[in-house]
Design an enzyme around this catalytic site. Structure first.
Site, short mmCIF file in Angstrom:
data_model
loop_
_atom_site.label_atom_id
_atom_site.label_comp_id
_atom_site.label_asym_id
_atom_site.label_seq_id
_atom_site.Cartn_x
_atom_site.Cartn_y
_atom_site.Cartn_z
N GLY A 1 64.07 43.80 46.40
CA GLY A 1 62.77 43.23 46.70
C GLY A 1 62.48 42.05 45.79
N GLY B 1 66.61 46.97 47.27
CA GLY B 1 66.34 46.81 48.69
C GLY B 1 67.56 46.42 49.51
CD GLU C 1 65.58 50.52 42.90
OE1 GLU C 1 65.58 50.56 44.12
OE2 GLU C 1 66.62 50.71 42.22
CG ASP D 1 62.45 51.67 46.15
OD1 ASP D 1 63.54 51.28 45.69
OD2 ASP D 1 61.53 50.91 46.51
#
Length: 239
Positions: A87, A135, A158, A166
């Site tokens: 991301g 991501g 992360e 995630d």
């Protein structure tokens, strides 16, 4: 069938997501090389729109993903070399400070996209060259065939910013052998292509110099089915 207007709408010459139908394949290129193809909300929406359109298009048998990297000699964007760094952290930071409600939209829509790829009704192929993190893993790990190279740098970093792994990390890391998944989740360690194959995070390894030919062959070959396209890619794998 996807009408020409919708197909054209996804294929912007200067957009951050280039999507087009070539032969019987839907081809998606993440085209934001200056940011290592980090995902913005607009990119998530463009990828989702293309996948939803192609899901209903009988002319599209399978979908392939790649990223744009940089040509070392010229510094210009070039196919492959980087898949997706995750991301857009800069956007997250700015949106959080500004109380921007689109930040919540980003995660909702990104996770919805991840689920769409995991449950997609047609074969999906990910060319995980270069950086594949966060991501980027969310997109690639949902694909039915995941290809890595000697340039692959894979991680779920992360943890380094205080977030849990995630984009489905709890699902795909838990399926790694032994305690590998826990280790990668807790440390965010970067691994290479051969490790990714050994640990169940990729299906096959190819030399990066083969990628352009593989991509163009996918686009130009009149495969009779999506499974046939997957089988052809698998013939290129190095054990």
């Amino acid at each position: 069938m996807v009408n020409s207007h919708k197909t054209q709408a996804h294929n912007h010459a200067h957009g951050h997501v280039l999507s087009e139908v070539q032969g019987r394949l839907g081809l998606i290129t993440l085209n934001r090389s200056k940011a290592l193809n980090a995902l913005s909300l607009a990119m998530v929406r463009d990828i989702t729109a293309a996948l939803l359109a192609w899901r209903e298009d009988d002319n599209v048998l399978a979908v392939a993903f790649r990223g744009m990297g940089k040509d070392k000699a010229t510094g210009d964007s070039a196919p492959f070399g980087s898949f997706c760094a995750g991301g857009d952290i800069r956007y997250f930071h700015q949106a959080a400070l500004a109380g921007d409600p689109t930040l919540e939209d980003f995660f909702t829509e990104e996770y919805t996209l991840n689920h769409l790829i995991h449950t997609y009704s047609k074969p999906t192929l990910a060319f995980m060259d270069g950086i594949v993190m966060g991501g980027g893993m969310g997109i690639a790990q949902g694909c039915s065939l995941r290809v890595v190279t000697e340039r692959t740098k894979m991680a779920m970093p992360e943890t380094n910013i205080g977030l849990f792994p995630d984009v489905g990390g709890g699902y795909f890391l838990s399926r790694c052998p032994g305690h590998v998944g826990e280790y990668l989740a807790l440390t965010g360690e970067v691994i290479g292509g051969r490790q990714a194959v050994a640990w169940g995070l990729a299906d096959g390894y190819v030399e990066s110099q083969k990628l352009n030919r593989m991509w163009h062959t996918l686009a130009e070959t009149p495969f009779e089915s999506g499974a046939a396209a997957e089988r052809w890619i698998a013939t290129e794998f190095i054990a």
